[in-house]
Design a protein around this motif. Sequence first.
Motif, PDB file in Angstrom:
ATOM      1  N   UNK A  44       0.850  -1.207   0.000  1.00  0.00           N
ATOM      2  CA  UNK A  44       0.000   0.000   0.000  1.00  0.00           C
ATOM      3  C   UNK A  44       0.878   1.247   0.000  1.00  0.00           C
ATOM      4  N   UNK A  45       1.911   1.206   0.844  1.00  0.00           N
ATOM      5  CA  UNK A  45       2.835   2.334   0.943  1.00  0.00           C
ATOM      6  C   UNK A  45       3.553   2.541  -0.389  1.00  0.00           C
ATOM      7  N   UNK A  46       4.008   1.428  -0.962  1.00  0.00           N
ATOM      8  CA  UNK A  46       4.742   1.484  -2.234  1.00  0.00           C
ATOM      9  C   UNK A  46       3.864   2.083  -3.342  1.00  0.00           C
ATOM     10  N   UNK A  47       2.628   1.567  -3.432  1.00  0.00           N
ATOM     11  CA  UNK A  47       1.751   1.990  -4.540  1.00  0.00           C
ATOM     12  C   UNK A  47       1.270   3.430  -4.381  1.00  0.00           C
ATOM     13  N   UNK A  48       1.244   3.892  -3.116  1.00  0.00           N
ATOM     14  CA  UNK A  48       0.751   5.258  -2.870  1.00  0.00           C
ATOM     15  C   UNK A  48       1.628   6.297  -3.587  1.00  0.00           C
ATOM     16  N   UNK A  49       2.864   5.915  -3.942  1.00  0.00           N
ATOM     17  CA  UNK A  49       3.776   6.854  -4.613  1.00  0.00           C
ATOM     18  C   UNK A  49       3.492   7.018  -6.103  1.00  0.00           C
TER      19      UNK A  49
END
Length: 461
Positions: free
Chosen positions: A100-105
């Motif tokens: 989730x953190x990765x894709x939020x970028x």
Amino acid sequence: MVKSLDKWQFGDFQTPNELAKCATRLLRKKHGISPDLVIEPTCGKGAFLRASLSEFECSKIIGFDINEKYVEKAKETLSKYPNSENVTVLTEDFFGIDWDFFLANFSGYILVIGNPPWVTSSELSILNSKNLPSKSNFQNRRGIDAITGSGNFDISEWMLLKHAEWLTKREGTIALLCKYSVARKVFRQIRKRSGNRFSASIYLIDAKAFFGASVEACFFILSTNSHTNSDCVVYKDLISDQILYLIGERDGFILKDTAKYEKWKHLLGQDMRYTWRSGIKHDCSKVMELEQVENGLFQNGMHQKYSLETDYLYPLLKSSDIGNGRINTCRKFVLVTQKTIGSDTSIIKDKALNTWQYLLEHDVLLSRRKSSIYKDKPPYSIFGVGEYSFKKWKIAISGFYKRLNFWLVKPIDNKPVMLDDTVNFLSFDTENEANFILSLLNSKPSLEFLESMIFGMKKDQ
Ligand SMILES: C[S@@+](CC[C@H](N)C(=O)[O-])C[C@H]1O[C@@H](n2cnc3c(N)ncnc32)[C@H](O)[C@@H]1O
């Protein structure tokens, strides 16, 4: 071929370059995909990263793999491409990444591409491997069961469902090589969970030629693109345009071939005169199944020989006999202690004393049968028995074989043949009626209709 432990636990089958190229080109040319971001979550030596750099020249591309050596190898080959600055490769464990953190970028259209590990959770248990999603979840199974609906699952199945979660609120495509059975299961889950959010296509591939693996495999594509057909198109291969069938949901079932199903579904229905049954269940073959040996004696599974009355002994055909068409003679006999479920067994004592004594002698084994169905029932009870068991003519099919082979089972030595509980059958009073129904079952419309509903069924040659 002996698989190394690591190759096994990491489901490691590296994709040949030409296959990755062909699959990636198909995404661009036929599916019109032009992603902003390409993710290869288990990129190995990088076949799909290289193919993506060539096909999607301007896209940002990110690859991960747990194996550091593969990541180095991938980086080295990718550095030779003129647009190599578009690609990043990192050593990471899929299950350790905060996705989730990765894709939020990132924003824009995402393509998740690749070939996830070819290994199942039970193989990983045998290997005591930790290469699994959240171990605590796996052990008490709740998490996995909720996602896959089963205790044993393919790691790729779990990953595919995870990728689909990433695309709940984003636009994108998932395009992965996987087992055909995994693609079907995921398609079913996706339809259940996300309705028609994704369109689906399957391109069969020759896994033997590309990976040396004897498994049905495919390139499975799920796209959030707008679409008109909720069925999954199955193509013969990556190159020809030949459509084999459309997998889809009708009347609550996922069907192999929706067109054939639609064509014949008027045949569906129930006729109370003909009810499919399963055979005898006794859960104690060592005692209940016997072979006839010399001097009319019967020998059980413990090699003990007895002189038994034939009143309660019936010819037995097992699933392997039916599956292989061995229907004219029988290797074994089965003790049928009741005519109907729950009926009194003590009458055996009066009618066939030797048989009764035989049962008494094996009381310990028979009473130890675990299944709750034997609880509070007369001693030596069996299941899967009724009036239908004693009819002389039967049409039987084995549940163990991937073939639609219906067999006419006739009486042996004038006695009705009993079948085991993995065989399904219809029973009849007369040979004529049995033959007539058999001809209907084996007719083209009937076989086409049945085949339209069953995956992995091979027609007998
Ligand atoms: C079937 S191979 C395919 C490799 C690559 N995608 C390709 O197409 O050639 C599966 C890959 O998954 C990697 N892998 C296995 N478990 C992983 C994990 N937990 N995290 C990241 N990569 C993993 C293996 O190292 C292996 O390279």
